[in-house]
Design an enzyme around this catalytic site. Structure first.
Site, PDB file in Angstrom:
ATOM      1  CE  LYS A 186      -1.362  -2.071   3.807  1.00 32.46           C
ATOM      2  NZ  LYS A 186      -2.689  -1.260   4.969  1.00 32.46           N
ATOM      3  CB  THR A 225      -5.895   8.641   6.423  1.00 26.09           C
ATOM      4  OG1 THR A 225      -5.169   8.941   7.222  1.00 26.09           O
ATOM      5  CG2 THR A 225      -5.374   9.963   5.551  1.00 26.09           C
ATOM      6  N   GLY A 227      -7.760   4.707  10.603  1.00 30.65           N
ATOM      7  CA  GLY A 227      -8.475   3.055   9.743  1.00 30.65           C
ATOM      8  C   GLY A 227      -8.491   2.785   8.685  1.00 30.65           C
ATOM      9  CB  THR A 228      -7.136   4.131   5.429  1.00 28.75           C
ATOM     10  OG1 THR A 228      -6.459   4.625   5.829  1.00 28.75           O
ATOM     11  CG2 THR A 228      -7.905   5.723   4.838  1.00 28.75           C
ATOM     12  N   GLY A 229      -6.686   1.442   6.872  1.00 26.71           N
ATOM     13  CA  GLY A 229      -5.634   0.007   6.709  1.00 26.71           C
ATOM     14  C   GLY A 229      -6.650  -0.859   6.530  1.00 26.71           C
ATOM     15  CB  CYS A 230      -9.445  -0.803   9.255  1.00 29.13           C
ATOM     16  SG  CYS A 230      -8.196  -0.484  11.257  1.00 29.13           S
TER      17      CYS A 230
END
Ligand SMILES: Nc1ncnc2c1ncn2[C@@H]1O[C@H](COP(=O)(O)OP(=O)(O)OP(=O)(O)O)[C@@H](O)[C@H]1O
Ligand SMILES: Cc1ncc(COP(=O)(O)O)c(N)n1
Length: 535
Positions: A186, A225, A227-230
């Site tokens: 990512k 941003t 919590g974008t990964g979750c």
């Protein structure tokens, strides 16, 4: 881990997705983000909590980890009862938790596992013990896809964080080989205007299998941003369970997340790095509205135009030319035959027996009405015989439209398409009845039905047919069925329903105007008539 196409529920198409992650009480990350993300992208969300954090958008102040045997009980409770189409794993917190989840995966063998190896929060707080990294690597080997950010990727390959996209890709390849599974690299934490991600295949896939797929994206200018990964990993798990294809799942999830980032500044949550707007695309507000309310409002102007048509005024006044009336009846008879076939198709598509019966009976009464039209009105009185005459342009276009929806559209769309014939006809009937009553009161000696100075109303018997209570009942039922179909419809279908209804309503209006349009065309000079051959 088996990564073949998953089979989510074939009827609803809604997969059951389990998030195993930590809780973020501020709602932007962890299981709270996962539940929103899974729901927003079309899944049914379940959640097992690995750890509780005391957290807001500015940071994490405490972590509480419940005993692992309780974690195992939660996992077993779900697996014993529910078909799990995909699992997303987020914050694990400790080696013991990671091992507990790994042992459960070996036991339950869910078909798809997406692991977001959460180590550090955006705010900088540690969310994984140092000694837990080894356990997370073990767990990652059982995953179908691992989605580390730049810092996590570096920890997992034991190197410094990549400073460029090409260095990140290289680390991703190393990790895919080390874990024996596919890796999503990512680009969110790299500088630059673009925000690419890359799907690196598992080594066993790479031999003659798919190449690395780069999924480019724009960087959305926002500080929010958290919590974008979750959110991304949950959305990928959901979309994979639906589509069965990794590049498609990542593409769809990324595009959805981009919308969520674009909508993030609309939310006002906390003073730090705020959450993304998971529901930027819905839920479809129309789901809570009745189709009949939406549709009736939508055609408000068309309804006013319809009730003001010269045809209806002349019908009520009794001075409608007999040829116009005859043309109208003749077109109606032709229309009813096709309409009946379309209603029979609605019966065939109906999801329940009562709706099937309703459409079948409506189809039958259309044919009976057609026969009645010929027997009572078209023979003798107008000089037109049964089966005589061609469908005019409006009848033709209206029937073509209905047949096209019956052939290509969904049940919901077809119900919307056939509704105006019930509803607008009933509205015309009410309007005509009401006006005629008013006139009788104003001029008791006049028309209709009376014998005023100008004689009996020539259309009194026809106008009386508008007061049929059976037709009003059928109209109410057709509206109810349309509302039910709209409730069950997808957003795309709801749009199609409104369009189909709008077209039918327009044809319905034009149908009442067709006798006037035809007469006007007949009065036009010969060289302006349709089909004229000009020298
Ligand atoms: N500003 C942004 N604009 C567009 N996409 C972004 C932006 N920031 C992150 N992304 C995308 O969000 C996803 C998550 O990437 P990121 O590298 O931020 O992961 P992460 O660090 O694990 O997330 P988190 O912030 O939850 O820890 C990736 O698809 C990334 O490309
Ligand atoms: C419970 C939990 N899980 C994951 C994250 C990582 O998300 P982010 O890096 O956006 O803070 C978090 N902050 N809290």
């Amino acid at each position: 881990m088996d990564t073949a196409r998953t089979a989510c529920d074939p009827i609803s198409g809604i997969p059951n997705i389990l998030s195993i992650a930590g809780s973020d009480p501020s709602g932007g990350a962890g299981i709270q983000a996962d539940i929103k993300s899974i729901s927003a992208t079309g899944g049914y969300a379940m959640a097992v909590v690995t750890a509780l954090t005391a957290q807001n958008t500015r940071g994490v102040t405490a972590v509480h980890t419940p005993p692992t045997d309780f974690l195992r009980q939660q996992l077993d409770a779900i697996a014993e009862d529910v078909r799990i189409d995909a699992v997303k794993i987020g914050m694990l917190g400790s080696a013991a938790v990671a091992r507990c989840v790994g042992a459960w995966l070996d036991h339950a063998r869910p078909p798809v596992v997406v692991l977001d190896p959460v180590m550090v929060a955006t705010s900088g707080a540690r969310l994984l013990d140092d000694d837990a990294v080894r356990a997370v690597v073990d767990l990652a080997r059982r995953a179908s896809l691992v989605t580390p950010n730049i810092a996590e990727l570096a920890v997992l390959v034991g190197a410094d964080p990549a400073a460029s996209w090409s260095a990140a890709l290289e680390q991703g390849r190393v990790l895919a080989v080390r874990l024996g599974t596919r890796v999503l690299v990512k680009g969110g934490h790299l500088p630059g205007e673009r925000c690419p991600d890359a799907l690196i295949p598992a080594p066993q896939d790479a031999t003659g299998g798919p190449d690395t797929v780069v999924l480019d994206g724009c960087r959305v200018p926002t500080e929010n941003t958290h919590g974008t990964g979750c959110s991304l990993s949950s959305a990928i798990a959901t979309r994979f369970a639906v589509t069965g294809d990794w590049p498609t799942a990542v593409r769809e999830a990324k595009s959805w997340l981009e919308g969520a980032l674009q909508g993030a500044d609309l939310l006002d949550v906390g003073a730090g790095s705020g959450p993304v707007h998971h529901f930027h695309a819905g839920p479809d507000p129309r789901a809570h509205q009745r189709f009949t309310e939406l549709a009736w409002r939508d055609i408000g102007e068309l309804r006013r135009n319809l009730l003001e048509l010269p045809f209806l005024t002349a019908l009520m006044e009794g001075d409608l030319p007999a040829t116009d009336f005859a043309y109208y009846l003749q077109q109606d008879a032709l229309y009813l035959r096709d309409y009946s076939a379309v209603l029979a198709r609605a019966a065939a598509m109906a999801p329940a027996e009562d709706e099937q019966l309703f459409w079948l009976s409506a189809a039958t009464s259309c044919l009976q009405t057609e026969a009645e039209l010929h027997r009572t009105w078209l023979s003798g009185k107008t000089g037109i015989r049964a089966g005589e005459g061609d469908a005019g342009p409006v009848t033709r276009a209206y029937c073509d439209h209905l047949r096209a929806v019956a052939g290509r559209g969904s049940y919901a769309e077809l119900v919307a398409a056939v509704l105006p014939c019930f509803w607008l006809y009933a509205a015309v009937g009410d309007h005509v009845q009401e006006r005629v009553q008013e006139r009788v009161q104003e001029r008791p000696q006049g028309r209709p039905g009376g014998h005023g100075p100008s004689g009996p109303h020539p259309y009194a018997a026809w106008i009386a047919t508008y007061a049929d209570p059976g037709f009003a009942e059928a109209t109410a039922r057709a509206k109810q069925i349309a509302d039910g179909a709209h409730r069950r419809a997808s957003p795309v279908e709801r749009t199609a329903m409104l369009a189909a209804f709008r077209w039918s309503a327009a044809y319905e209006r034009d149908f009442f105007d067709a006798p006037r349009a035809r007469a006007a065309a007949r009065r036009a000079p010969a060289d302006l008539r349709e089909g004229a051959v000009l020298a």
